[in-house]
Motif scaffolding. Structure first.
Motif, PDB file in Angstrom:
ATOM      1  N   HIS A  99      33.140  41.851  68.253  1.00 33.55           N
ATOM      2  CA  HIS A  99      32.815  42.419  66.943  1.00 33.55           C
ATOM      3  C   HIS A  99      33.531  43.755  66.715  1.00 33.55           C
ATOM      4  CE1 HIS A  99      30.046  39.333  65.756  1.00 33.55           C
ATOM      5  NE2 HIS A  99      29.350  39.463  66.871  1.00 33.55           N
ATOM      6  N   ALA A 100      33.681  44.560  67.773  1.00 34.05           N
ATOM      7  CA  ALA A 100      34.459  45.794  67.642  1.00 34.05           C
ATOM      8  C   ALA A 100      35.918  45.459  67.342  1.00 34.05           C
ATOM      9  CB  ALA A 100      34.351  46.624  68.915  1.00 34.05           C
ATOM     10  N   ALA A 101      36.457  44.457  68.039  1.00 33.83           N
ATOM     11  CA  ALA A 101      37.854  44.067  67.820  1.00 33.83           C
ATOM     12  C   ALA A 101      38.068  43.553  66.397  1.00 33.83           C
ATOM     13  CB  ALA A 101      38.261  43.011  68.838  1.00 33.83           C
ATOM     14  N   ALA A 102      37.098  42.804  65.870  1.00 26.72           N
ATOM     15  CA  ALA A 102      37.211  42.315  64.492  1.00 26.72           C
ATOM     16  C   ALA A 102      37.238  43.480  63.509  1.00 26.72           C
ATOM     17  CB  ALA A 102      36.050  41.373  64.175  1.00 26.72           C
ATOM     18  N   TYR A 103      36.433  44.500  63.774  1.00 27.42           N
ATOM     19  CA  TYR A 103      36.434  45.701  62.916  1.00 27.42           C
ATOM     20  C   TYR A 103      37.802  46.378  62.960  1.00 27.42           C
ATOM     21  CZ  TYR A 103      35.717  50.544  61.565  1.00 27.42           C
ATOM     22  OH  TYR A 103      35.856  51.785  60.988  1.00 27.42           O
TER      23      TYR A 103
ATOM     24  N   VAL B 231      22.808  43.343  73.502  1.00 18.10           N
ATOM     25  CA  VAL B 231      24.260  43.220  73.396  1.00 18.10           C
ATOM     26  C   VAL B 231      24.753  41.803  73.649  1.00 18.10           C
ATOM     27  CG1 VAL B 231      24.714  45.635  73.937  1.00 18.10           C
ATOM     28  CG2 VAL B 231      24.560  43.963  75.808  1.00 18.10           C
ATOM     29  N   ALA B 232      23.934  40.963  74.280  1.00 22.16           N
ATOM     30  CA  ALA B 232      24.321  39.582  74.529  1.00 22.16           C
ATOM     31  C   ALA B 232      23.893  38.642  73.411  1.00 22.16           C
ATOM     32  CB  ALA B 232      23.757  39.098  75.858  1.00 22.16           C
ATOM     33  N   ASP B 233      23.271  39.197  72.378  1.00 22.83           N
ATOM     34  CA  ASP B 233      22.917  38.436  71.186  1.00 22.83           C
ATOM     35  C   ASP B 233      24.030  38.632  70.157  1.00 22.83           C
ATOM     36  OD1 ASP B 233      20.676  37.092  69.421  1.00 22.83           O
ATOM     37  OD2 ASP B 233      21.457  38.790  68.255  1.00 22.83           O
ATOM     38  N   TRP B 234      24.535  37.532  69.594  1.00 19.51           N
ATOM     39  CA  TRP B 234      25.702  37.612  68.710  1.00 19.51           C
ATOM     40  C   TRP B 234      25.466  38.538  67.521  1.00 19.51           C
ATOM     41  CZ3 TRP B 234      30.398  36.312  69.965  1.00 19.51           C
ATOM     42  CH2 TRP B 234      31.374  36.167  68.971  1.00 19.51           C
ATOM     43  N   ASP B 235      24.342  38.350  66.844  1.00 18.67           N
ATOM     44  CA  ASP B 235      24.028  39.191  65.691  1.00 18.67           C
ATOM     45  C   ASP B 235      23.689  40.610  66.117  1.00 18.67           C
ATOM     46  OD1 ASP B 235      24.440  37.048  63.994  1.00 18.67           O
ATOM     47  OD2 ASP B 235      22.320  36.473  63.940  1.00 18.67           O
ATOM     48  N   GLY B 236      23.037  40.741  67.274  1.00 18.94           N
ATOM     49  CA  GLY B 236      22.722  42.068  67.781  1.00 18.94           C
ATOM     50  C   GLY B 236      23.969  42.873  68.078  1.00 18.94           C
ATOM     51  N   ALA B 237      24.965  42.226  68.676  1.00 18.44           N
ATOM     52  CA  ALA B 237      26.226  42.913  68.970  1.00 18.44           C
ATOM     53  C   ALA B 237      26.937  43.324  67.692  1.00 18.44           C
ATOM     54  CB  ALA B 237      27.118  42.016  69.819  1.00 18.44           C
ATOM     55  N   GLN B 238      26.879  42.474  66.694  1.00 17.44           N
ATOM     56  CA  GLN B 238      27.483  42.820  65.401  1.00 17.44           C
ATOM     57  C   GLN B 238      26.764  44.009  64.777  1.00 17.44           C
ATOM     58  OE1 GLN B 238      27.181  39.861  62.192  1.00 17.44           O
ATOM     59  NE2 GLN B 238      29.323  40.283  61.705  1.00 17.44           N
ATOM     60  N   ASN B 239      25.441  44.025  64.878  1.00 15.92           N
ATOM     61  CA  ASN B 239      24.672  45.140  64.326  1.00 15.92           C
ATOM     62  C   ASN B 239      24.943  46.433  65.080  1.00 15.92           C
ATOM     63  OD1 ASN B 239      22.553  46.070  62.396  1.00 15.92           O
ATOM     64  ND2 ASN B 239      21.502  46.574  64.303  1.00 15.92           N
ATOM     65  N   LEU B 240      25.222  46.317  66.373  1.00 13.39           N
ATOM     66  CA  LEU B 240      25.563  47.501  67.165  1.00 13.39           C
ATOM     67  C   LEU B 240      26.818  48.176  66.608  1.00 13.39           C
ATOM     68  CD1 LEU B 240      25.382  49.351  69.648  1.00 13.39           C
ATOM     69  CD2 LEU B 240      26.557  47.548  70.960  1.00 13.39           C
ATOM     70  N   VAL B 241      27.840  47.388  66.324  1.00  9.75           N
ATOM     71  CA  VAL B 241      29.067  47.932  65.731  1.00  9.75           C
ATOM     72  C   VAL B 241      28.764  48.509  64.348  1.00  9.75           C
ATOM     73  CG1 VAL B 241      31.376  47.346  64.876  1.00  9.75           C
ATOM     74  CG2 VAL B 241      30.567  46.433  67.074  1.00  9.75           C
ATOM     75  N   ARG B 242      27.936  47.798  63.592  1.00  7.66           N
ATOM     76  CA  ARG B 242      27.570  48.268  62.253  1.00  7.66           C
ATOM     77  C   ARG B 242      26.816  49.602  62.328  1.00  7.66           C
ATOM     78  NH1 ARG B 242      24.589  44.151  60.718  1.00  7.66           N
ATOM     79  NH2 ARG B 242      26.410  42.934  60.090  1.00  7.66           N
ATOM     80  N   THR B 243      26.020  49.792  63.357  1.00 13.73           N
ATOM     81  CA  THR B 243      25.301  51.059  63.527  1.00 13.73           C
ATOM     82  C   THR B 243      26.268  52.235  63.603  1.00 13.73           C
ATOM     83  OG1 THR B 243      23.449  49.972  64.666  1.00 13.73           O
ATOM     84  CG2 THR B 243      23.716  52.343  65.025  1.00 13.73           C
ATOM     85  N   ALA B 244      27.345  52.055  64.350  1.00 12.70           N
ATOM     86  CA  ALA B 244      28.349  53.124  64.458  1.00 12.70           C
ATOM     87  C   ALA B 244      29.015  53.383  63.116  1.00 12.70           C
ATOM     88  CB  ALA B 244      29.395  52.751  65.508  1.00 12.70           C
ATOM     89  N   VAL B 245      29.423  52.314  62.443  1.00 13.95           N
ATOM     90  CA  VAL B 245      30.142  52.453  61.174  1.00 13.95           C
ATOM     91  C   VAL B 245      29.239  53.046  60.103  1.00 13.95           C
ATOM     92  CG1 VAL B 245      31.383  51.210  59.369  1.00 13.95           C
ATOM     93  CG2 VAL B 245      31.723  50.579  61.768  1.00 13.95           C
TER      94      VAL B 245
END
Length: 313
Positions: free
Chosen positions: A143-147, A83-97
């Motif tokens: 990343h969640a806020a951007a979504y 979660v502290a990796d920028w791309d990893g955090a973005q992928n986390l949000v993408r996983t939900a979507v």
């Protein structure tokens, strides 16, 4: 019977064990679809149960929590991103979507400890804890806020929630946990900041400061050490599961009018934390002479509320 969060899509970080696991199970029990994020690390941050590509393996705690949820009739998927990796955090949000078609709730919970007195703390021990706790809250939040901002600008209704995890150490300090306390204090303030900035997008942001028996608190030199013994009988005030009802409620539609708040929660007790605020003041109307300051400060402190003692002091 319908649940409090039926159909809501929830990410819980650090959900393989302890409080995060309890959150994931509680959300699923109330009808949510849950992304169980857990990178699979020991309490000092060293990797356990993570594949060579960084994803959780079948033996990971995250996979085990997903299996529990599915066995109970719920819906969940695992995510092994850092979660502290920028791309990893973005992928986390993408996983939900990608898996559930959207995101409604982000519960930032992941963290670990590297306790040491400040005078003996290494740069690496400081950086590692600040990274995982503070950046590990900011990156998923961002990343969640951007979504949600994109959803709002596209004209789609957003009714989203962020629940961050601070600590009594972050609110009052904790001897031997300066890195952790600083990170958790930053999380409390970031919660207030984000609540103000994201309000117009339909997002509320709150934080909890939990007290419970987990891997991180057992044997730690900080706020929880004196409370770790389980009770002989009756209600276990230190069970991690006691923290989750408030978090589930904060993730529900019912909490839409609550934002920018930090709640201390332990056992059956919920407390609204009251942080920095303007206290007693004196205004001379011009620049002070340093020689005048002593009596002024003494008078202000005499009128002010005494600070809450630091844990372990």
């Amino acid at each position: 019977m319908s649940g409090l969060v039926d159909g809501r899509v929830v990410i819980v970080t650090g959900a393989g064990r302890g409080i995060g696991r309890a959150h994931a199970l509680a959300f699923a029990a109330q009808g949510a679809k849950v992304v169980v994020n857990d990178i699979g690390v020991a309490k000092d941050g060293t990797a356990v149960g993570v594949g060579s590509d960084g994803s959780a393996t079948g033996e990971s705690p995250g996979e085990q929590v997903v299996a529990e949820i599915v066995a109970a009739g719920g819906t969940a998927v695992v995510n092994g991103d850092d979660v502290a990796d920028w791309d990893g955090a973005q992928n986390l949000v993408r996983t939900a979507v990608d898996n559930f078609g959207g995101l409604d709730v982000l519960v930032n919970n992941a963290g670990f400890l590297r306790d040491r007195m400040l005078v003996g703390m290494s740069e690496q021990e400081w950086d590692a804890v600040i990274r995982v706790h503070l950046k590990g809250h900011f990156a998923p939040l961002r990343h969640a806020a951007a979504y949600w901002r994109a959803e709002s600008k596209a004209g789609r209704r957003v009714d989203a929630r962020i629940v961050n995890t601070s600590s009594g150490a972050g609110l009052m300090g904790s001897i031997g946990q300066g890195n952790y306390a600083a990170a958790k204090a930053g999380i409390a303030e970031m919660t207030i900041q984000a609540a103000a900035e994201l309000k117009n997008y339909g997002v509320t942001v709150n934080a909890i400061a939990p007290a419970a028996r987990t891997r991180m608190t057992l044997g730690a030199g900080g706020a929880m050490a004196e409370n770790m013994a389980a009770p002989d009988s009756g209600f276990d005030a230190m069970a991690p599961e006691n923290i989750s009802p408030l978090v589930v409620w904060l993730g529900s539609a019912e909490s839409k009018d609550v934002t920018g708040r930090v709640f201390e929660v332990e056992g059956g007790r919920i407390t609204v934390a009251e942080g920095w605020r303007h206290g007693p003041t004196q205004d001379k109307g011009e620049r002070w002479d340093p020689k005048e300051i002593g009596p002024v400060v003494a008078d202000l402190l005499a009128k002010a509320e005494p600070p809450t003692p630091v844990y372990g002091a």
